[in-house]
Motif scaffolding. Structure first.
Motif, PDB file in Angstrom:
ATOM      1  N   PHE A 598       0.862  -1.188   0.000  1.00 41.10           N
ATOM      2  CA  PHE A 598       0.000   0.000   0.000  1.00 41.10           C
ATOM      3  C   PHE A 598       0.894   1.232   0.000  1.00 41.10           C
ATOM      4  CE2 PHE A 598       0.695  -0.885   4.473  1.00 41.10           C
ATOM      5  CZ  PHE A 598       0.928   0.362   5.039  1.00 41.10           C
ATOM      6  N   THR A 599       0.282   2.351  -0.409  1.00 43.11           N
ATOM      7  CA  THR A 599       1.026   3.605  -0.596  1.00 43.11           C
ATOM      8  C   THR A 599       0.416   4.684   0.283  1.00 43.11           C
ATOM      9  OG1 THR A 599       1.550   3.037  -2.868  1.00 43.11           O
ATOM     10  CG2 THR A 599       1.788   5.335  -2.251  1.00 43.11           C
ATOM     11  N   VAL A 600       1.277   5.469   0.899  1.00 43.05           N
ATOM     12  CA  VAL A 600       0.841   6.658   1.639  1.00 43.05           C
ATOM     13  C   VAL A 600       1.215   7.856   0.788  1.00 43.05           C
ATOM     14  CG1 VAL A 600       1.049   8.011   3.748  1.00 43.05           C
ATOM     15  CG2 VAL A 600       1.119   5.513   3.848  1.00 43.05           C
ATOM     16  N   GLU A 601       0.216   8.703   0.466  1.00 40.13           N
ATOM     17  CA  GLU A 601       0.431   9.827  -0.449  1.00 40.13           C
ATOM     18  C   GLU A 601       1.431  10.828   0.110  1.00 40.13           C
ATOM     19  OE1 GLU A 601      -3.384  11.494  -0.885  1.00 40.13           O
ATOM     20  OE2 GLU A 601      -4.084  10.027  -2.358  1.00 40.13           O
ATOM     21  N   ASP A 602       2.102  11.519  -0.827  1.00 44.21           N
ATOM     22  CA  ASP A 602       2.936  12.665  -0.465  1.00 44.21           C
ATOM     23  C   ASP A 602       2.003  13.768   0.021  1.00 44.21           C
ATOM     24  OD1 ASP A 602       4.583  14.809  -0.221  1.00 44.21           O
ATOM     25  OD2 ASP A 602       5.487  14.634  -2.212  1.00 44.21           O
ATOM     26  N   PRO A 603       2.213  14.315   1.211  1.00 49.02           N
ATOM     27  CA  PRO A 603       1.244  15.302   1.729  1.00 49.02           C
ATOM     28  C   PRO A 603       1.239  16.617   0.962  1.00 49.02           C
ATOM     29  CG  PRO A 603       3.150  15.139   3.157  1.00 49.02           C
ATOM     30  CD  PRO A 603       3.289  14.034   2.153  1.00 49.02           C
ATOM     31  N   GLN A 604       2.337  16.963   0.221  1.00 46.58           N
ATOM     32  CA  GLN A 604       2.429  18.218  -0.545  1.00 46.58           C
ATOM     33  C   GLN A 604       2.144  19.431   0.328  1.00 46.58           C
ATOM     34  OE1 GLN A 604      -0.174  17.783  -3.905  1.00 46.58           O
ATOM     35  NE2 GLN A 604       1.104  16.230  -4.899  1.00 46.58           N
ATOM     36  N   TYR A 605       2.697  19.375   1.579  1.00 44.19           N
ATOM     37  CA  TYR A 605       2.598  20.532   2.460  1.00 44.19           C
ATOM     38  C   TYR A 605       3.783  21.448   2.208  1.00 44.19           C
ATOM     39  CZ  TYR A 605      -0.738  17.813   5.262  1.00 44.19           C
ATOM     40  OH  TYR A 605      -1.809  17.079   5.686  1.00 44.19           O
ATOM     41  N   ALA A 606       3.664  22.728   2.582  1.00 39.95           N
ATOM     42  CA  ALA A 606       4.800  23.659   2.580  1.00 39.95           C
ATOM     43  C   ALA A 606       4.473  24.752   3.588  1.00 39.95           C
ATOM     44  CB  ALA A 606       5.038  24.247   1.188  1.00 39.95           C
ATOM     45  N   LEU A 607       5.507  25.203   4.324  1.00 40.70           N
ATOM     46  CA  LEU A 607       5.324  26.216   5.357  1.00 40.70           C
ATOM     47  C   LEU A 607       6.368  27.299   5.205  1.00 40.70           C
ATOM     48  CD1 LEU A 607       4.737  23.847   8.388  1.00 40.70           C
ATOM     49  CD2 LEU A 607       3.018  25.271   7.284  1.00 40.70           C
ATOM     50  N   ALA A 608       6.061  28.476   5.711  1.00 42.66           N
ATOM     51  CA  ALA A 608       7.017  29.582   5.707  1.00 42.66           C
ATOM     52  C   ALA A 608       6.793  30.412   6.953  1.00 42.66           C
ATOM     53  CB  ALA A 608       6.847  30.438   4.455  1.00 42.66           C
ATOM     54  N   ALA A 609       7.912  31.017   7.486  1.00 40.39           N
ATOM     55  CA  ALA A 609       7.830  31.886   8.659  1.00 40.39           C
ATOM     56  C   ALA A 609       8.211  33.298   8.239  1.00 40.39           C
ATOM     57  CB  ALA A 609       8.762  31.384   9.746  1.00 40.39           C
ATOM     58  N   SER A 610       7.541  34.319   8.833  1.00 38.69           N
ATOM     59  CA  SER A 610       7.830  35.709   8.467  1.00 38.69           C
ATOM     60  C   SER A 610       7.436  36.630   9.597  1.00 38.69           C
ATOM     61  CB  SER A 610       7.070  36.071   7.179  1.00 38.69           C
ATOM     62  OG  SER A 610       5.666  35.969   7.400  1.00 38.69           O
ATOM     63  N   ASN A 611       7.963  37.890   9.497  1.00 42.57           N
ATOM     64  CA  ASN A 611       7.546  39.006  10.358  1.00 42.57           C
ATOM     65  C   ASN A 611       7.725  38.675  11.840  1.00 42.57           C
ATOM     66  OD1 ASN A 611       6.607  41.593  10.831  1.00 42.57           O
ATOM     67  ND2 ASN A 611       4.465  40.917  11.026  1.00 42.57           N
ATOM     68  N   LEU A 612       8.972  38.428  12.238  1.00 38.02           N
ATOM     69  CA  LEU A 612       9.303  38.190  13.640  1.00 38.02           C
ATOM     70  C   LEU A 612       9.459  39.528  14.347  1.00 38.02           C
ATOM     71  CD1 LEU A 612      10.060  36.340  15.989  1.00 38.02           C
ATOM     72  CD2 LEU A 612      12.421  36.366  15.128  1.00 38.02           C
ATOM     73  N   VAL A 613       8.605  39.844  15.312  1.00 34.26           N
ATOM     74  CA  VAL A 613       8.644  41.115  16.031  1.00 34.26           C
ATOM     75  C   VAL A 613       8.601  40.846  17.535  1.00 34.26           C
ATOM     76  CG1 VAL A 613       7.514  42.354  14.143  1.00 34.26           C
ATOM     77  CG2 VAL A 613       6.139  41.377  15.983  1.00 34.26           C
ATOM     78  N   LEU A 614       9.070  41.872  18.312  1.00 35.89           N
ATOM     79  CA  LEU A 614       9.004  41.837  19.765  1.00 35.89           C
ATOM     80  C   LEU A 614       8.002  42.867  20.219  1.00 35.89           C
ATOM     81  CD1 LEU A 614      12.786  41.545  20.699  1.00 35.89           C
ATOM     82  CD2 LEU A 614      11.105  39.722  20.508  1.00 35.89           C
ATOM     83  N   THR A 615       7.128  42.496  21.162  1.00 33.29           N
ATOM     84  CA  THR A 615       6.134  43.420  21.696  1.00 33.29           C
ATOM     85  C   THR A 615       6.148  43.330  23.204  1.00 33.29           C
ATOM     86  OG1 THR A 615       4.332  41.838  21.774  1.00 33.29           O
ATOM     87  CG2 THR A 615       4.709  42.963  19.679  1.00 33.29           C
ATOM     88  N   GLU A 616       5.551  44.312  23.830  1.00 34.14           N
ATOM     89  CA  GLU A 616       5.328  44.215  25.262  1.00 34.14           C
ATOM     90  C   GLU A 616       4.253  43.155  25.494  1.00 34.14           C
ATOM     91  OE1 GLU A 616       4.693  47.160  29.090  1.00 34.14           O
ATOM     92  OE2 GLU A 616       4.514  47.925  27.059  1.00 34.14           O
ATOM     93  N   LYS A 617       4.382  42.430  26.598  1.00 32.24           N
ATOM     94  CA  LYS A 617       3.445  41.347  26.886  1.00 32.24           C
ATOM     95  C   LYS A 617       2.001  41.866  26.858  1.00 32.24           C
ATOM     96  CE  LYS A 617       2.462  37.802  30.359  1.00 32.24           C
ATOM     97  NZ  LYS A 617       1.080  38.183  30.609  1.00 32.24           N
ATOM     98  N   ASP A 618       1.130  41.072  26.243  1.00 33.13           N
ATOM     99  CA  ASP A 618      -0.293  41.403  26.116  1.00 33.13           C
ATOM    100  C   ASP A 618      -0.515  42.644  25.256  1.00 33.13           C
ATOM    101  OD1 ASP A 618      -0.868  39.242  27.773  1.00 33.13           O
ATOM    102  OD2 ASP A 618      -0.739  40.461  29.590  1.00 33.13           O
ATOM    103  N   SER A 619       0.400  42.900  24.320  1.00 35.70           N
ATOM    104  CA  SER A 619       0.263  44.057  23.429  1.00 35.70           C
ATOM    105  C   SER A 619       0.752  43.653  22.046  1.00 35.70           C
ATOM    106  CB  SER A 619       1.072  45.246  23.960  1.00 35.70           C
ATOM    107  OG  SER A 619       1.086  46.293  23.007  1.00 35.70           O
ATOM    108  N   ASP A 620       0.225  44.288  21.001  1.00 35.21           N
ATOM    109  CA  ASP A 620       0.653  44.010  19.625  1.00 35.21           C
ATOM    110  C   ASP A 620       1.609  45.072  19.105  1.00 35.21           C
ATOM    111  OD1 ASP A 620      -0.832  41.713  19.451  1.00 35.21           O
ATOM    112  OD2 ASP A 620      -2.626  42.745  18.723  1.00 35.21           O
TER     113      ASP A 620
END
Length: 889
Positions: A598-620
């Protein structure tokens, strides 16, 4: 040499008391009545009579005899006399109650000190001339001292009447004592020894006053030797000679002699053997009277302490066994043994099974006999060389039975049992069926052996187990079957196998199968196991059916489902085997094994990370400048750039965060968080973006590097080049306000409400105190603590946390304390050490950090251990994965 000093009143009292004791002992149950009264003194009296007495008897000592029969007043007794002088002791009686009754007869005894005076003759009184008897004895007694007046004549009314006189010769110096006494029976005088008064008959002794006097004898003889002493010896036999010891300061000039058993010695005789030996001694010295004395040598029997008797204990082996006596003098001692009332000169031995108590005695010259006992215990040995084998086959018309293997069958007693009947030979069976035969073996000296075996005669028809098919379905949705054995990578897979009995005979025995899955390279990735009794095998039908129904009847089909879980993309081979332990008699076993791909399909997923910022806790709002007083958080975007949607509830996307502070050497080697992971399980559509992050808390002043990686293990994304973000930032320190943190105590306990895999969790509470003059200055929980748990029993580190392990809930004021709770998880029994460093990020300004570290040890007892595993062998990795901390940001 000085003249001896006379001893007067004090010696008299001692001697009088001693004499009274001697008289009381000799008279046994008689009563001695006496009064100590000075001569011619009518004062206070001692004794039972007192002032109410009616008759008084008085002793008078003179150097000349008194010839008068009556005197109105008695002369005083002399108190001192020269040795060699003759003295006269007279006894007088008087009626003292003022009546006109006179005395008609009187008798009493006179007692005197024999080693100071020598008795002479008795002279009866002129007024009581009728002498009955007067005699002296070796113990200083003059008996029946007195007589009777003529008929109708009475004396002692207004004057003293003499009863008689006895003469004595005074010997060399010391004090002689005299007293008169009358023996009684039941309180009355004896008829032959008493005082009779006119008209009253014999007078009670408690109506008579008796007297006593003493006289000191001086001069006229040699002085006694007083500086010589003879001492004996007492002890137990030791083989050495022992004797008496004479102490004499003039031994060189004195003449010393010893006597024993009528033999005289010039030196003291000595004795070696056990016994009591009385040795006399005499010392002669010029100008002194001879000294004589005796002492005793007592040699007792010593105990024998170097002998012991030991028994024997074991199981029957056909050899004789006995007790063992340890005696270093066995060659000369007399040794005897006893068993059942019979005496032996050598220890009896025993061969048969039983318990035998043997006594022993040892006699040795000069010693008390030693006795003891020990036991010979011969138990029954187990029979280990016997076995019983059964028989199994198909019906052939011949008899079949069990087979007993016994090398001593010719002498052993062998019995067989079947259906409650006992046989001397094994019963045999011909017809189809299962027959269980029991057997027992009895052998002298051994415990009986018992066992059983089975004769199985099967029908001549055979079964035929065949693997007829397999399907694959989703565990989440069992109704969803995989088309063409192609699996969705997000599904947890279940394999469904079909087995048919295509033979003629029913399967009546349990049979087993095994399932194995291999990847494209032939590597085994899954194998189904059931228990330690049948490793790598799973039971399809596990048990016998007492009602006679088959485990799998001819023509019947059975289904089994195996869950293998999620599989990575690729091609797999599954192999399924039935009756792999050959329990079933089959006509064809070639169809018991089958494989599928039996064959398990290739999931064909892809992910990317962006826009890493620092904020004060509980604030955007993004932070540009950061101080140690601020609690900060990191935020980043997670995007799905692939062709497949992440399904909510099935996929878990993990992000890894590492925070490091720049060290003195310029490297970012001071790890604050090391690969801390966060997951999203909400799902993510194709092209969708989600914002996620974590709270970093307050950080100490310094330069930092923050690294965030999405899907760090490559679970979904084959290209990780755009999955990592790095940010450098600086944290500045505020004006210092010194505090001082102390690590306090650790309390370890179990919890009833939290479990790991069904087992209770160990927890611990840490206490910290701010002993400084200022508060820590932190208003939110950002005082970090680093802990390391070390297994001292196994020598391994269980877990080290450098990240946001624990923190206080708010600032600590001066003198305030706070606590953290640790979850240790389920730990095996053993010794542990917990190393604690409070303010591990050095965010609190302190006057000193000497008290920020502390180590604790604690023990997990066997009863507190949830379950057992070996962390070195990795037999239970999930246990340490569940090690966690309760209070985190």
């Amino acid at each position: 040499m000085e003249s001896p000093v006379p001893i007067f009143r004090s010696f008299f009292k001692k001697r009088s008391a001693q004499s009274r004791r001697l008289i009381l002992e000799s008279l046994e149950d008689r009563r001695l009545l006496s009064a100590n009264t000075p001569a011619a003194d009518a004062g206070a009296l001692s004794g039972p009579t007192g002032a109410a007495a009616k008759i008084r008897e008085q002793i008078v000592i003179t150097t000349e005899p008194i010839t008068a029969g009556e005197l109105s007043e008695l002369p005083a007794s002399i108190e001192t006399v020269e040795a060699g002088t003759t003295i006269y002791v007279s006894i007088w009686v008087k009626n003292t109650d003022g009546s006109a009754n006179g005395i008609s007869s009187t008798y009493c005894d006179l007692k005197y000190t024999t080693d100071r005076v020598t008795a002479g003759t008795y002279t009866p009184s002129p007024v009581f001339p009728q002498l009955v008897m007067a005699s002296s004895s070796a113990d200083g007694t003059v008996s029946f001292f007195g007589g009777s007046a003529s008929l109708g004549t009475f004396y002692g009314v207004d004057s003293w009447a003499q009863t008689g006189t006895y003469s004595f010769t005074a010997d060399q110096g010391a004090t002689a004592t005299f007293w008169n006494w009358t023996p009684t029976i039941d309180g009355r005088e004896q008829p032959s020894a008493g005082t009779a008064r006119r008209g009253d008959g014999v007078i009670y002794t408690d109506e008579i006053d008796f007297s006593s006097v003493s006289i000191s004898i001086t001069g006229g003889g040699l002085e006694p030797i007083t500086d010589v002493n003879l001492t004996g010896w007492s002890g137990v036999y030791d083989g050495a000679p022992h004797t008496v010891t004479l102490s004499d300061p003039y031994a060189a000039t004195d003449t010393i002699r010893y006597t024993y058993n009528g033999v005289t010695y010039t030196a003291p005789p000595s004795f070696t053997e056990v016994g009591t030996y009385t040795v006399g001694a005499s010392v002669s010295r010029a100008g002194y009277s001879d000294w004589t004395g005796s002492a005793t040598v007592v040699i007792g029997r010593a105990p024998i302490t170097d002998v012991s008797l030991t028994g024997w204990s074991g199981v029957y082996d056909g050899a004789p066994h006995t007790v063992t006596l340890s005696d270093p003098y066995a060659a000369t001692d007399t040794i005897r043994y006893t068993y059942n009332g019979v005496t032996y000169t050598a220890p009896p031995s025993f061969t048969e099974v039983g318990t035998y108590t043997v006594g022993a005695s040892v006699s040795r010259a000069g010693y008390s006999d030693w006795t003891g006992s020990a036991t010979v215990v011969i138990g029954r040995a187990p029979i280990t060389d016997v076995s019983l084998a059964g028989w199994s086959g198909v019906y052939d018309g011949a008899p079949h039975t069990v087979t007993l293997s016994d090398p001593y069958a010719a002498t052993d007693t062998i019995r067989y049992t079947y259906n409650g009947v006992t046989y001397t030979a094994p019963p045999s069976f011909t017809e189809v069926g299962t027959y269980t035969v029991g057997a027992s073996v009895s052998r002298a000296g051994y415990s009986d052996w018992t066992g059983s075996a089975t004769v199985v005669i099967a029908e001549s028809r055979f079964a035929d187990l065949t693997v007829t098919g397999m399907t694959m379905r989703s565990k989440y949705d069992p109704s969803k079957e995989m088309s063409g054995y192609t699996a969705d990578p997000e599904d947890s897979l279940q394999l469904v196998f079909t087995v048919a009995n295509q033979g003629e005979a029913d399967v009546r025995l349990p049979f087993y199968n095994s399932t194995a899955v291999y990847d494209a390279s032939g590597r085994l990735v899954f194998r189904r196991t059931s228990s330690s009794a049948a490793p790598y095998e799973s039971l399809i039908y596990g048990g016998y059916y007492d009602d006679g129904s088959p485990a799998l009847a001819a023509g019947e089909t059975a289904v089994q489902t195996i869950t293998i879980g999620k599989m990575a993309a690729g091609t797999y081979t599954v192999v399924y085997s039935v009756d792999n332990r050959d329990k079933v008699a089959e006509s064809d076993k070639t169809n018991n094994l089958r494989s599928w791909q039996f064959t398990v399909e290739d999931p064909q997923y892809a992910l990317a990370a962006s826009n890493l910022v620092l904020t004060e806790k509980d604030s955007d709002e993004e932070l540009v400048e950061i101080e140690t007083t601020e609690a900060i958080a990191a935020h980043w975007n997670l995007s799905n750039t692939g062709e497949r949607e992440f399904t909510a509830g099935k996929s878990a996307i993990t992000s890894a965060v590492t925070l490091a502070r720049r060290a003195a050497d310029g490297t970012y080697s001071d790890l604050i968080y090391d690969d801390c992971r966060f997951s999203r399980t909400e799902g993510l559509s194709v092209g969708g973006t989600a914002r996620t992050g974590m709270t970093l808390g307050r950080l100490a002043a310094g330069e930092y590097r923050l690294t965030v990686t999405v899907d760090p293990r490559g679970d979904y994304d084959a290209d990780l080049s755009d999955n990592t973000l790095v940010r450098y930032f600086t944290v500045s320190a505020p004006a210092p306000k010194p505090a001082e943190l102390h690590v306090g105590e650790l309390s370890v306990y179990t919890t009833e409400s939290a479990y790991i895999s069904g087992y209770p969790i160990l927890k611990g509470t840490l206490t910290f105190t701010n002993t400084g003059a200022y508060a820590t200055g932190l208003s939110s929980p950002h005082i970090y603590t680093r802990v390391t748990l070390y297994d001292m029993t196994r020598g391994v580190t269980v877990r080290t946390h450098n990240g946001f392990e624990y923190c206080y809930l708010g600032s600590l004021a001066a003198g305030e304390s706070g606590t953290n709770v640790i979850t240790f998880g389920a730990l095996p029994a053993g010794e542990y050490r917990l190393d604690v460093l409070v303010d591990s990020h050095e965010r609190v300004t302190q006057t000193t950090r000497l008290y920020n570290e502390k180590s604790f040890t604690f023990t997990v007892p066997l009863s507190a251990a949830a379950f057992f595993f070996d962390p070195l062998a990795g037999t239970s990795p999930d246990v340490f994965d569940d090690f966690e901390f309760l209070e985190t940001l």
